[in-house]
Motif scaffolding. Sequence first.
Motif, PDB file in Angstrom:
ATOM      1  N   ILE A 140      -1.706  14.014 -12.363  1.00  0.00           N
ATOM      2  CA  ILE A 140      -2.747  14.192 -11.341  1.00  0.00           C
ATOM      3  C   ILE A 140      -2.410  15.377 -10.441  1.00  0.00           C
ATOM      4  CG2 ILE A 140      -3.777  13.133  -9.301  1.00  0.00           C
ATOM      5  CD1 ILE A 140      -3.559  10.441 -10.730  1.00  0.00           C
ATOM      6  N   GLN A 158      -3.049  18.631 -12.211  1.00  0.00           N
ATOM      7  CA  GLN A 158      -4.457  18.902 -12.477  1.00  0.00           C
ATOM      8  C   GLN A 158      -5.236  19.240 -11.210  1.00  0.00           C
ATOM      9  OE1 GLN A 158      -6.553  15.659 -14.300  1.00  0.00           O
ATOM     10  NE2 GLN A 158      -8.395  16.862 -14.697  1.00  0.00           N
ATOM     11  N   HIS A 159      -4.951  18.555 -10.124  1.00  0.00           N
ATOM     12  CA  HIS A 159      -5.795  18.673  -8.929  1.00  0.00           C
ATOM     13  C   HIS A 159      -5.159  19.481  -7.801  1.00  0.00           C
ATOM     14  CE1 HIS A 159      -8.852  15.879 -10.428  1.00  0.00           C
ATOM     15  NE2 HIS A 159      -7.862  15.105 -10.857  1.00  0.00           N
ATOM     16  N   GLN A 188       1.900   9.682 -14.632  1.00  0.00           N
ATOM     17  CA  GLN A 188       0.499   9.783 -14.219  1.00  0.00           C
ATOM     18  C   GLN A 188       0.380  10.522 -12.887  1.00  0.00           C
ATOM     19  OE1 GLN A 188      -1.522   6.034 -13.880  1.00  0.00           O
ATOM     20  NE2 GLN A 188      -3.453   6.954 -13.234  1.00  0.00           N
ATOM     21  N   VAL A 189       1.292  10.227 -11.982  1.00  0.00           N
ATOM     22  CA  VAL A 189       1.280  10.923 -10.686  1.00  0.00           C
ATOM     23  C   VAL A 189       1.489  12.421 -10.892  1.00  0.00           C
ATOM     24  CG1 VAL A 189       2.427  11.130  -8.456  1.00  0.00           C
ATOM     25  CG2 VAL A 189       2.095   8.871  -9.472  1.00  0.00           C
TER      26      VAL A 189
END
Length: 295
Positions: A12, A15-16, A8-9
């Motif tokens: 993220i 994506q960002h 998940q890290v």
Amino acid sequence: PNDIPLEQVKAIFEQHYVPANMTLILLGHFDDTKIDTLLQQTFARLPARAPAPRQPVKFSTIDYDTPVQEKRALFDPEVDVHLFIPAVGSIDPANNAYQIVAEYLGEQLFYEVRGNKGMGYTPQAIVDNNSQYGFLQATTRTSDRWYNDAMQMFEEKYAQIRRDGVPQPDVERLRQKLILDFESKQRDNSELAQIYRHYRHIIREQGKMPDLVEKLQQVDAVQVKAAIDQHFPPKPLMAILRPPTTREILFKIGPPALILGAIGVVLLRWSHRRRVNAIAMASKKAGRDSGQPRA
């Protein structure tokens, strides 16, 4: 943090954390040509991926009816009373109204809680936000005797402001105070960079930094009341940092005291037995010695 998987890290980050979301703010004296060369050698070589669209920040529902209570260390008699409401971001048009309400609320609390009632020390109110969201906080330090009255005063002042707004003469006075504070403050480069960081998206869209003083000068009582009606919740969230009660102290130190007491009793009994046994052995030895013939 232990419940956040590494995948998940990484997702993220992918994506960002893209070049289009990066902002480089330079302050001070520097050579434009050298900076441009460095940018071409570093940031310009990063993969050019499209940024994820900015989404409104959503929060879970706040229970305004139940005050949050946390306990201080044992035997600390002071109590901190806090009032919280959500605030808009610094770039929101209603932000200036929040700033004026905070100044007005802080003054009202100082006059009542500190001046007239003498129930607390250094009452104040501030707005703490970034470009998208934040909070308005009012706080005072009082005693265990007065904190209920201080909390009631906070709620009453908030209800009054929410109902009546801020009078126009006070808006004009506080507006000038905020402008003076902003223009006269000596800022280092780091603080200036934070201001530009808050408005980076507006700078990208409009090509310049907005005139914050001009925006403050345009605020009047009607705008403040409109912002209150639109954004301020019916009740604030109250939070209390207080000393533990006598019952809580007993519950906290009672079990360890009982355990230590039990250990002490066991040690005393053990020590007493050793002493009795030692005396008995000494008496037996003395008796044996007295029955033997002496040379």
